[in-house]
Design a protein around this motif. Sequence first.
Motif, short mmCIF file in Angstrom:
data_model
loop_
_atom_site.label_atom_id
_atom_site.label_comp_id
_atom_site.label_asym_id
_atom_site.label_seq_id
_atom_site.Cartn_x
_atom_site.Cartn_y
_atom_site.Cartn_z
N ASP A 218 0.83 -1.20 0.00
CA ASP A 218 0.00 0.00 0.00
C ASP A 218 0.87 1.26 0.00
N GLU A 219 2.00 1.20 0.73
CA GLU A 219 2.91 2.35 0.78
C GLU A 219 3.52 2.60 -0.61
N ASP A 220 3.89 1.51 -1.31
CA ASP A 220 4.43 1.66 -2.67
C ASP A 220 3.42 2.33 -3.58
N PHE A 221 2.18 1.88 -3.47
CA PHE A 221 1.15 2.43 -4.35
C PHE A 221 0.88 3.90 -4.03
N GLN A 222 0.93 4.28 -2.78
CA GLN A 222 0.71 5.67 -2.41
C GLN A 222 1.81 6.57 -2.97
N GLU A 223 3.02 6.05 -3.09
CA GLU A 223 4.09 6.82 -3.72
C GLU A 223 3.75 7.11 -5.19
N THR A 224 3.15 6.13 -5.83
CA THR A 224 2.74 6.33 -7.22
C THR A 224 1.63 7.37 -7.32
N MET A 225 0.68 7.31 -6.42
CA MET A 225 -0.41 8.30 -6.40
C MET A 225 0.17 9.72 -6.22
N LYS A 226 1.16 9.86 -5.35
CA LYS A 226 1.77 11.17 -5.12
C LYS A 226 2.47 11.69 -6.38
N LEU A 227 3.12 10.79 -7.11
CA LEU A 227 3.80 11.19 -8.33
C LEU A 227 2.81 11.74 -9.36
N VAL A 228 1.68 11.06 -9.51
CA VAL A 228 0.66 11.51 -10.46
C VAL A 228 0.07 12.84 -10.00
N GLU A 229 -0.15 12.99 -8.71
CA GLU A 229 -0.68 14.24 -8.17
C GLU A 229 0.31 15.39 -8.41
N GLN A 230 1.59 15.09 -8.30
CA GLN A 230 2.62 16.12 -8.48
C GLN A 230 2.71 16.60 -9.93
N TYR A 231 2.74 15.67 -10.86
CA TYR A 231 2.98 16.06 -12.26
C TYR A 231 1.70 16.19 -13.08
N ARG A 232 0.61 15.62 -12.62
CA ARG A 232 -0.67 15.71 -13.33
C ARG A 232 -0.49 15.46 -14.83
N PHE A 233 -0.02 14.30 -15.14
CA PHE A 233 0.25 13.94 -16.53
C PHE A 233 -1.03 14.07 -17.37
N PRO A 234 -0.98 14.76 -18.48
CA PRO A 234 -2.17 14.88 -19.34
C PRO A 234 -2.51 13.59 -20.06
N SER A 235 -1.52 12.73 -20.23
CA SER A 235 -1.74 11.44 -20.88
C SER A 235 -1.14 10.36 -19.99
N LEU A 236 -2.01 9.50 -19.45
CA LEU A 236 -1.58 8.48 -18.49
C LEU A 236 -2.21 7.14 -18.85
N PHE A 237 -1.36 6.14 -19.11
CA PHE A 237 -1.84 4.80 -19.44
C PHE A 237 -1.78 3.94 -18.19
N ILE A 238 -2.96 3.61 -17.66
CA ILE A 238 -3.07 2.86 -16.42
C ILE A 238 -3.35 1.40 -16.74
N ASN A 239 -2.50 0.50 -16.23
CA ASN A 239 -2.63 -0.92 -16.54
C ASN A 239 -2.68 -1.75 -15.27
N GLN A 240 -3.71 -2.54 -15.13
CA GLN A 240 -3.74 -3.52 -14.04
C GLN A 240 -2.79 -4.64 -14.38
N PHE A 241 -1.99 -5.08 -13.43
CA PHE A 241 -0.98 -6.10 -13.72
C PHE A 241 -1.62 -7.43 -14.09
N TYR A 242 -1.12 -8.02 -15.18
CA TYR A 242 -1.49 -9.36 -15.60
C TYR A 242 -0.23 -10.20 -15.70
N PRO A 243 -0.14 -11.32 -14.99
CA PRO A 243 1.05 -12.18 -15.11
C PRO A 243 1.07 -12.88 -16.46
N ARG A 244 2.12 -12.62 -17.23
CA ARG A 244 2.24 -13.24 -18.54
C ARG A 244 3.01 -14.55 -18.42
N PRO A 245 2.51 -15.63 -19.02
CA PRO A 245 3.17 -16.93 -18.91
C PRO A 245 4.63 -16.88 -19.38
N GLY A 246 5.49 -17.51 -18.61
CA GLY A 246 6.90 -17.58 -18.98
C GLY A 246 7.74 -16.42 -18.51
N THR A 247 7.14 -15.43 -17.86
CA THR A 247 7.91 -14.30 -17.35
C THR A 247 8.23 -14.52 -15.88
#
Length: 581
Positions: free
Chosen positions: A369-398
């Motif tokens: 949760d602490e790691d994720f909150q760091e990410t939230m702070k980064l987005v709040e700081q820079y307010r990226f106009p274009s942000l690609f949000i991806n839920q993690f999917y485990p890909r076979p063989g990785t």
Amino acid sequence: MPAACESVLEDIEDIVSAEDVKPHDRQFVRTNVFPKVRKRNSQKNVQTEDDPPSDSIIPGVQKIWVRTWGCSHNNSDGEYMAGQLAAYGYKITDNSAEADLWLLNSCTVKNPAEDHFRNAIKKAQEGKKKVVVAGCVPQAQPRQDYLKGLSIIGVQQIDRVVEVVEETIKGHSVRLLGQKKDNGKRLGGARLDLPKIRKNPLIEIISINTGCLNACTYCKTKHARGDLASYPIEELVDRAKQSFQEGVCEIWLTSEDTGAYGRDIGTDLPTLLWKLVEVIPEGAMLRLGMTNPPYILEHLEEMAKILNHPRVYAFLHIPVQSASDSVLMDMKREYCVADFKQVVDFLKEKVPGITIATDIICGFPGETDEDFQETMKLVEQYRFPSLFINQFYPRPGTPAAKMPQVPAAVKKQRTKDLSQLFHSYNPYDHKVGERQRVLVTEESFDSNYYVAHNPFYEQVLVPKDPLLMGKMVEVNIYEAGKHFMKGQPVSDARVHTASITRPLAKGEVSGLTQEFRCSPQNGTNWKAHPSAEITVKTPLSLWMALQLPWQQGGGLKILSASLALLAVLVMFYYGGMKTEL
């Protein structure tokens, strides 16, 4: 010689004696003979006129539907494959139902993309369609059960798509998965001057390299595209020149990591960009693709100068993926959050108004949760106009697929929270009332507007005036939304036409050099180029030449082909045909 014969034959009919059976008698002598019908063991072996044997099928006349998923690199590959097939004579159709063969070009980045690909294969098979698969999924995992028996075109073998399609239509299964090499050194891929059908005739996508130098633990694309392999600068510049000569007004540079370009061939990205800038005509624009932070750090000064150039969009896609250094370490991203911030802060200072786009993965294995909150702070700081949000999917063989996973509900909630934060701010509100210069290149999804982009590659919707398409115009911004602005063209403003020639029509084949008009190895679009000189190099060339009257149809196909054969033989005899042995 005549002395050796007892008599001289005055006519060939003198050979037939009075006692010989005459042709008329021979025809009716066996009146009681009936054709013998061979019994079949099952109905599936019965061939009808609608289902001729595979060796009697004439390649190059079928309809093909091409479907591509994924990144701009993959889209460029799809355009090249469609172009080669059309140049050979196949008809590229937008109607999947009427197609004889489906060419499915896949993406392996996320599970949903592969699911769509798998479902398309199933649908094609249920519809009795021939199937050829391409892209990163079969390249990375060609032995998957649902790919059994299917023809495969590897990501570096797209220049052989005609061969694979031809054999597939005949009922064969072909798999080309090898790498292209020159004296043992891996090349960037297929040639850049192949025929192509651009999805948008105004936009050329150029892959400057394939593969990358990283080994991210979540990435499946690395398994397909491999290590870095760059195209020479001269070939890329030539491709850009050709594109502008065909009416293109916007070029996208793409790869798995544009920032790493040239490290394998002794050059770098800024060197390439300065060469490309020299050939961009007035009114045309260049857009850079994605680059990872480590490789752009070395060239920040030069990149800032290039991004300030009036014919280069002040836009850069720099994926951060996470604002937690521990998560980045588990991802093996080879940079820390401070590196990312250094790049963004420097470019924002040196390139005023620059658009920075980024990617974030929610719920990577081990993310707290602490790691994720760091990410939230980064987005709040820079307010990226274009942000690609991806839920993690485990890909076979990785490697990431073998790590302890974050619960699905947690991943979903984090994705929702980040999405809510992204939609809480409007990056373009302050631009209402501005006068901007925009390049109009496409139509909006709802077909109500034309889509243009300003110098920062921000989307501006303009009225659907056909005179604006492909032009650079000035507009007054009167409305702003989350992902776009709306602009009204200024009546007294100058209009720039970038193209030095008329753009190709939608679906028209680009890059049809004399070689591709005449060479059967690469295909020949006889209908589109009836005046093309026929250069006979092999017996196959002769056969392809004789397909002209057959493919064009008409009631005298066989007679036409026979007359063509006779004419060819006569020209061969008298030395009148150009031959290359």
